[in-house]
Design an enzyme around this catalytic site. Structure first.
Site, PDB file in Angstrom:
ATOM      1  N   CYS A  14       0.875  -1.176   0.000  1.00 16.28           N
ATOM      2  CA  CYS A  14       0.000   0.000   0.000  1.00 16.28           C
ATOM      3  C   CYS A  14       0.910   1.223   0.000  1.00 16.28           C
ATOM      4  O   CYS A  14       2.125   1.085   0.086  1.00 16.28           O
ATOM      5  CB  CYS A  14      -1.004  -0.002   1.159  1.00 16.28           C
ATOM      6  SG  CYS A  14      -0.312   0.161   2.797  1.00 16.28           S
TER       7      CYS A  14
ATOM      8  N   CYS B 126      -1.926   1.183  -4.201  1.00 14.46           N
ATOM      9  CA  CYS B 126      -0.630   1.777  -4.574  1.00 14.46           C
ATOM     10  C   CYS B 126      -0.618   2.233  -6.020  1.00 14.46           C
ATOM     11  O   CYS B 126       0.321   2.876  -6.458  1.00 14.46           O
ATOM     12  CB  CYS B 126       0.538   0.846  -4.270  1.00 14.46           C
ATOM     13  SG  CYS B 126       0.818  -0.471  -5.453  1.00 14.46           S
TER      14      CYS B 126
ATOM     15  N   CYS C  47       3.403   0.448  -8.163  1.00 14.40           N
ATOM     16  CA  CYS C  47       3.839  -0.936  -7.962  1.00 14.40           C
ATOM     17  C   CYS C  47       4.458  -1.470  -9.248  1.00 14.40           C
ATOM     18  O   CYS C  47       3.811  -1.480 -10.290  1.00 14.40           O
ATOM     19  CB  CYS C  47       2.645  -1.796  -7.552  1.00 14.40           C
ATOM     20  SG  CYS C  47       3.138  -3.446  -7.065  1.00 14.40           S
TER      21      CYS C  47
END
Length: 138
Positions: A16, A90, A94
């Site tokens: 996250c 995220c 990512c």
């Protein structure tokens, strides 16, 4: 019977933004419920200085102590070393690597919320983790 040393242990990374709430709870639940049957990591694209105190309190209420947890920076190596990458808000931060299994769990961000608001998020994360564990370790 398969020797435990030869068994393949699934590696899961929870991500996250701040690695201070959702991913910390998910990692703690998977470690708690999965034990040595899974390898667990968590990280954030912009890690906070500390784990959210309301998250620490909410997890303590269910008997899981995450007071020693510290937010960690998401690195390509962490993704590369994982079989399953679970993202929780995220977004594009990512890194994507072919051959990895990606899951996106849409959950409210507990940042700035009190323990009352964190409890339902915690409980949803626990259900997601239980489902994932059943898939990974039948």
């Amino acid at each position: 019977m398969t020797d435990r040393s030869e068994a393949v242990i699934p590696r899961v990374l929870f991500v996250c933004v701040h690695n201070a709430g959702r991913s910390q709870m998910a990692a703690a639940f998977l470690e708690h419920l999965g034990g040595d049957r899974v390898e667990v990591r968590s990280a954030g694209s912009a890690p906070a200085d500390e784990v959210n105190p309301a998250v620490v309190e909410a997890m303590g209420e269910v008997g899981i102590d995450i007071t020693a947890g510290t937010p960690k920076l998401l690195t390509p190596d962490a993704v590369r070393a994982s079989d399953v990458v679970v993202t929780m808000g995220c977004g594009d931060a990512c890194p994507f690597f072919p051959g990895k299994r990606y899951l996106d769990w849409e959950l409210p961000d507990p940042a700035g919320r009190g323990v009352e608001a964190v409890r339902p998020i915690r409980d949803r994360i626990k259900r997601h983790v239980e489902d994932l564990l059943r898939e990974l370790v039948p």
